[in-house]
Design an enzyme around this catalytic site. Structure first.
Site: not given
Ligand code: MN
Length: 502
Positions: A85-86
């Site tokens: 996600e990051d």
């Protein structure tokens, strides 16, 4: 494999290993270390809202997972849970490095995180629930990682804006606490509830905390003497104990209990309690016997949750005695397995696997052949199935959720002694469908504890129910839809009558 040298993070990784109740295998340690190295590299330069390096968050998540006894793979997935996600590292790269089992868990968490955060509407809540169920049906470990992730986020919530604090605390209380409760992970549930409570009703939180602290400081010396006294009594009665300790009621539970007694703290007898862990079930009753011979029990306060477990599966003997020095004291007696299941719930399954691996077989309660996870997983799969059936009717989905998932459950028995778990208020027809769809479809009557009873009777805890069937019946009665409680029965009756819009 080259390890970063003695950095703060490496020392924290050591604390992940130390958190395991059973030391992980060297293979497990290697896996976790590799996951850490990938996560550390991927998150490098990123910071949390508090300003600390981002890796601290995933390490804390992994530590919580290790602490509740999850396996090495789940802990590794916990370390990698925010990577796709990051960061620039993709799910494909994780899969290549760690295989599909770990990659699927992380994919599940990423999906849960992708939900757009809108306003606090019911629709948002519904969507949130749905996703949790989908994840649970796929792999329950995903949801356990999500609970650990949320717990660390709650513990560091002070660094966020007040409006975000409120939204996240609300969501925690409404969704994460009930899920942790249903999965039986008592430790995580209590910690989530306490942290959410702090933000949702600060005044009550502080007041309850003060009550708890006052009582603890007033009673701690007494508790020590009572523990010594109990040890002596057990020894004199020739009863072995594995452990004996004091426990304080968790803040949010204490708050609810005081509220239940209209604010009268003096009526809450279990703010502190003595907990006795013994080797087997027989010793539980023997310990209760010797304690009652020495101290008079309070009428109506002896509870045998071993013969009749609480709706969420909790087992123990409870009694309140006029104890040492004439003070009222609650005593809880249970086996080690009951204790682990009370604290860790479904997570105890992985702990037992680890203990079996390290040769700790004798540890298991011989009355239970295996600690079975299949039941809980079956339950999650079933929810997922009917949520597909009811997919277009959000109101009914929420209602079914409330009844099947969140309401208290009761246990009834088939004549052969199989346990059937049902929500409170469930009827004989629900019972019949819970045994098997065919039995539900062909049910015409029932004997409850040997007496004939109508199909719409409400089932009570502990009843033995025999369903009378008529093999050539074509369809279940659609009138049953007016009284059945479980979504499983409802969708089966509809399916059989081929009219989903009934
Ligand atoms: Mn996270």
């Amino acid at each position: 494999m080259t390890l970063p040298k003695n950095t703060h993070e490496m020392r924290t990784l050591q604390s992940v290993f130390d958190a395991f109740p059973v030391t992980p295998s060297s293979r497990g340690k290697k896996l976790i270390t590799r996951a850490f190295i990938m996560a550390d590299k991927a998150h490098r330069g990123q910071k949390r809202a508090s300003g600390v390096p981002y890796i601290q968050h995933v390490l804390a998540t992994a530590q919580i997972l290790a602490g509740i006894g999850m396996d090495s793979r789940t802990v590794a997935a916990g370390l990698l849970h925010d990577v796709p996600e990051d960061t620039n590292v993709t799910l494909e790269m994780i899969e290549k490095e760690f295989g599909s089992d770990i990659a699927r868990m992380i994919e599940g968490i990423t999906k849960l995180g992708k939900m757009k955060l809108r306003s606090e509407t019911d629709d948002y809540k519904l969507e949130n629930w749905r996703r949790m169920f989908l994840a649970m049906g796929d792999d329950i470990r995903t949801v356990i990682i999500k609970l650990a992730d949320r717990l660390h986020n709650m513990r560091t919530l002070e660094h966020l804006r007040p409006d975000k604090q409120q939204r996240i605390a609300n969501e925690t209380m409404e969704i994460y606490v009930p899920i942790a409760n249903r999965l039986g992970i008592g430790e995580v549930r209590a910690a989530l509830a306490e942290n959410a409570f702090k933000y949702l009703d600060k005044e009550s939180y502080l007041a309850t905390k003060k009550i708890s602290e006052e009582i603890l400081s007033k009673k701690s010396a007494y508790l020590e003497r009572a523990l010594a006294d109990m040890k002596k009594i057990l020894k004199e009665g020739n009863i072995k104990h594995v452990d004996i300790h004091g426990r304080a009621k968790a803040i949010y539970s204490l708050y609810l209990k005081i509220k239940k007694h209209d604010g009268d703290v003096s009526r809450v007898y279990d703010i502190i309690a003595v907990r006795i862990i013994v080797p087997d079930v027989a010793s539980c009753y023997e310990a209760l016997g010797v304690i009652h011979r020495r101290y008079r029990p309070m009428v109506g306060r002896i509870k045998d949750y071993i013969s009749l477990p609480k709706p969420n599966g909790y087992q123990s003997l409870h009694t309140t005695i006029f104890g040492p020095e004439g003070q009222i004291l609650e005593i809880q007696i249970r086996t080690r397995q009951m204790h682990d299941e009370a604290e860790l719930g479904i997570a105890a399954h992985w702990l037992y696997e680890e203990r079996k691996r390290s040769g700790w077989r004798s540890y298991l309660d011989p009355r239970k052949k295996n600690h079975e996870i299949s039941h809980e997983v079956k339950w999650a799969k079933q929810l997922r199935e009917w949520q597909k059936d009811l997919g277009n009717n959000p109101d009914e989905f929420m209602e079914g959720l409330r009844v099947d998932f969140l309401q208290n459950h009761i246990f009834a028995f088939t004549p052969k002694g199989d346990v059937i778990e049902l929500p409170e208020g469930a009827t004989i027809v629900d019972f019949a469908y819970a045994i098997h769809t065919d039995i539900g479809n062909t049910a015409v009557g029932a004997r409850v504890d040997g007496k004939m009873a109508p199909l719409d009777s409400i089932v009570s805890n502990g009843q033995v129910i025999e369903i009378v069937t008529e093999k050539n019946r074509e369809k279940p009665n659609t009138n049953w839809l007016t009284f059945v409680k479980t979504s499983h029965a409802k969708s089966a009756i509809r399916r059989q009558n081929k009219s989903p819009n009934l």
